[in-house]
Design a protein around this motif. Structure first.
Motif, PDB file in Angstrom:
ATOM      1  N   GLY A   1       0.786  -1.232   0.000  1.00 43.72           N
ATOM      2  CA  GLY A   1       0.000   0.000   0.000  1.00 43.72           C
ATOM      3  C   GLY A   1       0.822   1.289   0.000  1.00 43.72           C
ATOM      4  O   GLY A   1       0.285   2.339   0.348  1.00 43.72           O
TER       5      GLY A   1
ATOM      6  N   SER B   1       2.611  -6.106  -4.892  1.00 41.98           N
ATOM      7  CA  SER B   1       1.721  -4.952  -5.018  1.00 41.98           C
ATOM      8  C   SER B   1       2.531  -3.659  -5.023  1.00 41.98           C
ATOM      9  O   SER B   1       3.384  -3.496  -5.882  1.00 41.98           O
ATOM     10  CB  SER B   1       0.662  -4.993  -3.934  1.00 41.98           C
ATOM     11  OG  SER B   1      -0.393  -4.160  -4.290  1.00 41.98           O
TER      12      SER B   1
ATOM     13  N   GLU C   1      -2.571   6.665  -3.437  1.00 40.54           N
ATOM     14  CA  GLU C   1      -1.632   7.265  -4.384  1.00 40.54           C
ATOM     15  C   GLU C   1      -1.643   8.785  -4.283  1.00 40.54           C
ATOM     16  O   GLU C   1      -0.605   9.431  -4.464  1.00 40.54           O
ATOM     17  CB  GLU C   1      -1.950   6.801  -5.815  1.00 40.54           C
ATOM     18  CG  GLU C   1      -1.497   5.374  -6.117  1.00 40.54           C
ATOM     19  CD  GLU C   1      -2.386   4.302  -5.492  1.00 40.54           C
ATOM     20  OE1 GLU C   1      -3.488   4.648  -5.011  1.00 40.54           O
ATOM     21  OE2 GLU C   1      -1.979   3.123  -5.473  1.00 40.54           O
TER      22      GLU C   1
ATOM     23  N   LYS D   1     -12.176  -0.905  -7.803  1.00 49.69           N
ATOM     24  CA  LYS D   1     -12.034   0.546  -7.593  1.00 49.69           C
ATOM     25  C   LYS D   1     -13.012   1.339  -8.432  1.00 49.69           C
ATOM     26  O   LYS D   1     -13.459   0.906  -9.483  1.00 49.69           O
ATOM     27  CB  LYS D   1     -10.606   0.964  -7.932  1.00 49.69           C
ATOM     28  CG  LYS D   1      -9.570   0.331  -7.017  1.00 49.69           C
ATOM     29  CD  LYS D   1      -8.154   0.746  -7.374  1.00 49.69           C
ATOM     30  CE  LYS D   1      -7.180   0.180  -6.341  1.00 49.69           C
ATOM     31  NZ  LYS D   1      -5.782   0.571  -6.638  1.00 49.69           N
TER      32      LYS D   1
ATOM     33  N   ASP E   1      -6.946  -4.641  -8.761  1.00 46.43           N
ATOM     34  CA  ASP E   1      -6.336  -3.490  -8.091  1.00 46.43           C
ATOM     35  C   ASP E   1      -5.707  -2.541  -9.112  1.00 46.43           C
ATOM     36  O   ASP E   1      -5.568  -1.346  -8.858  1.00 46.43           O
ATOM     37  CB  ASP E   1      -5.292  -3.932  -7.067  1.00 46.43           C
ATOM     38  CG  ASP E   1      -5.923  -4.240  -5.719  1.00 46.43           C
ATOM     39  OD1 ASP E   1      -6.874  -5.042  -5.703  1.00 46.43           O
ATOM     40  OD2 ASP E   1      -5.504  -3.666  -4.704  1.00 46.43           O
TER      41      ASP E   1
END
Ligand code: DHB
Length: 514
Positions: free
Chosen positions: A96, A219, A395, A381, A466
């Motif tokens: 993350g 990720s 982000e 999302k 994702d």
């Protein structure tokens, strides 16, 4: 030399820059014994030396994060092993884009991102749910295997006789007492580079072959792993590395392992709509704004054309028009085929009866892109997936600076801002920071980075929404176009953070470094 085997401090935040030699204390370990279950399910007793919370820069901003752990096997199943020339797995545990610390780890493979499974402490990522389902992100050096069990690459690597280095790194949420963010872009990649430099500068003191450093991450950690591989020795990071007092050594690495890399962020909103635009949003069932989605898709078409990439397997030029065919032929159908082949006849028949969109013929799975999307179902999302109009994504925080926690990093989302930002231009430092966070410019264009990693292992679940499936596929295509050795495949029906072939990765390390 000066031993820098620092205790983890809880955040000095730039107030007390330290100097000193970056000399690894060869005697500063404890010996530990652990049982590690390998990828085949066999147990191994491993005796190893464990160095904990070694600060890897001379002027740390926050030692809790800017420190690494080293694990070196000395005995496996009762037999002495000499790891002095073994490959080094450089396993980050970032998830993350959050801070990740190994300072409190009690052994190999136990560090992790704050709030992430498999390591860390504290509450879940504050924005993990901002644009998604509220599902906790990956990280913590643990990934899920085919049986739904956590997989620890550091542990598997140690049991295979490799040296394991686990670096911590600053992350986007860190704030000092003045309210200033000190872990936003490019902090995490600068820290990982500094850690690589530290390892290389201590060649001969840290056991292992510093010319065979293999990075891994999942990720956001996968994004950083691919960036670390792509950007080796780039002068663009020099001033940041100097500020930290990083060791004077190369930060190039030999090979990159990246699982579901969440990268190419400034182009990810368009790619996302191209891939998942037709679907409703997970959890809410809401249809996204069609106009926004379509505008973003046309941005993707333009970007994809500008990359001038060709598909693997002699596919030809990759465009927004044919990318669905490419993903199907190169990745989705082979992925389903592999999955179905591994099943018993009865289980395969049952799966095919439940999934009639798949045609199974001559030992091969065939289906349409539209049916594949329907099978995956709701997207994770909303739109835009990464640069949210309301600045609510992780982000947005990644590109924060100073006391500003969140910022836009695309012109499109700035223009559609809903937070009262009336600016017409992105902040002046944003383009350079995007450049520092993106592996693609190091692999494409007229001057690809000669010091990049030449071996790539890229993996992703077919149900992982994702980011767009094109992100990994572009990374693979760009590296392959340069003549690099690329192993890229998608795990059928797996979601975010999956790793269903960790044993193959461990073997691949032996193969490419051998
Ligand atoms: C991660 C997941 C995301 O969806 C994202 O946008 C960034 C990072 C992660 O799991 O690390």
């Amino acid at each position: 030399g000066i031993a820098l085997n620092a205790q983890a401090s809880s955040g000095t935040n730039g107030s007390s820059a330290r100097t000193g030699g970056l000399v690894f204390d060869t005697d500063g370990y404890t010996e530990q014994t652990t049982t590690i279950t390998d990828a085949n399910g066999d147990d191994h007793e491993v005796v190893y030396r464990f160095w904990k919370a070694v600060t890897y820069v001379a002027a740390p901003v926050d030692e809790k994060y800017q420190s690494l752990n080293v694990s070196v096997p000395v005995k496996i199943d009762g037999k002495s092993v000499d790891a002095s020339g073994a490959p080094i797995l450089f396993a980050n545990s970032v998830g993350g884009y959050m801070p990740s610390s190994v300072a409190d780890a009690t052994g190999v493979g136990a560090g992790g991102t704050t709030g992430m499974p498999g390591g860390g402490t504290g509450a879940p990522s504050p924005s993990a749910s901002a644009s998604g389902s509220g599902e906790v992100q990956s990280g913590g050096n643990g990934m899920v295997n085919a049986l739904g069990k956590m997989v620890s690459l550091p542990k598997l690597a140690l049991a295979a006789g490799y040296v394991v280095v686990e670096p911590g790194a600053r992350g986007r949420t860190l704030k000092n007492s003045e309210g200033e963010y000190y872990g936003t872009a490019p902090a995490a990649i600068v820290d990982l580079k500094a850690a690589v430099r530290y390892v290389r500068a201590n060649k001969g003191r840290i056991p292992g072959d510093t010319d065979r450093i293999v990075s891994s991450g999942t990720s956001a950690g996968g994004a950083l792993s691919s960036l670390l591989g792509a950007s080796g020795d780039s002068p663009l990071y020099e001033k940041y590395l100097r500020e930290l007092g990083a060791a004077d050594a190369s930060d190039a690495i030999f090979a990159t392992g990246a699982w579901c890399p969440i990268t190419d962020l400034e182009h990810a909103d368009g790619a996302y709509e191209w891939n998942w635009g037709a679907s409703v949003v997970q959890g809410t069932g809401k249809v996204v704004d069609r106009t926004v989605s379509k505008e973003l898709v046309s941005q993707f078409a333009e970007y994809q054309a500008s990359l001038k990439l060709r598909g693997l397997g002699g596919f030809g030029a990759l465009t927004a028009r044919n990318y669905d065919t490419y993903l199907l032929q190169q990745y989705m159908e082979p992925s389903a085929t592999t999955y179905l082949k591994a099943l018993s006849d009865a289980d395969r028949a049952a799966y095919l009866a439940d999934h009639t969109f798949i045609t199974w013929k001559n030992g091969k799975a065939r289906f349409s892109w539209a049916d594949f999307l329907t099978h995956v179902g709701a997207r994770k999302k909303t739109t835009p997936a990464f640069d949210a109009f309301d600045l609510s994504t992780g982000e947005n925080n990644l590109f924060g600076t100073g006391t500003t926690g969140t910022r836009h990093f695309t012109a499109y989302s700035l223009k559609h801002d809903t937070t009262g930002n009336t600016g017409t231009r992105l902040d002046g430092d944003i383009p350079a920071k995007l450049r520092l966070m993106n592996p693609m410019p190091f692999l494409t264009g007229d001057k690809p980075n000669a010091h990049r990693t030449k071996h790539w292992w890229i993996r992703l679940g077919t149900k992982d929404s994702d980011t767009s499936h094109t992100v990994s596929a572009n990374l693979a295509a760009a590296a392959a176009a340069l003549g690099d050795d690329v192993s890229h495949l998608y795990y059928w029906d797996e979601g975010h953070g999956a790793n269903t072939d960790p044993g193959d990765f461990i073997q691949w390390i032996a193969k490419v470094t051998g």
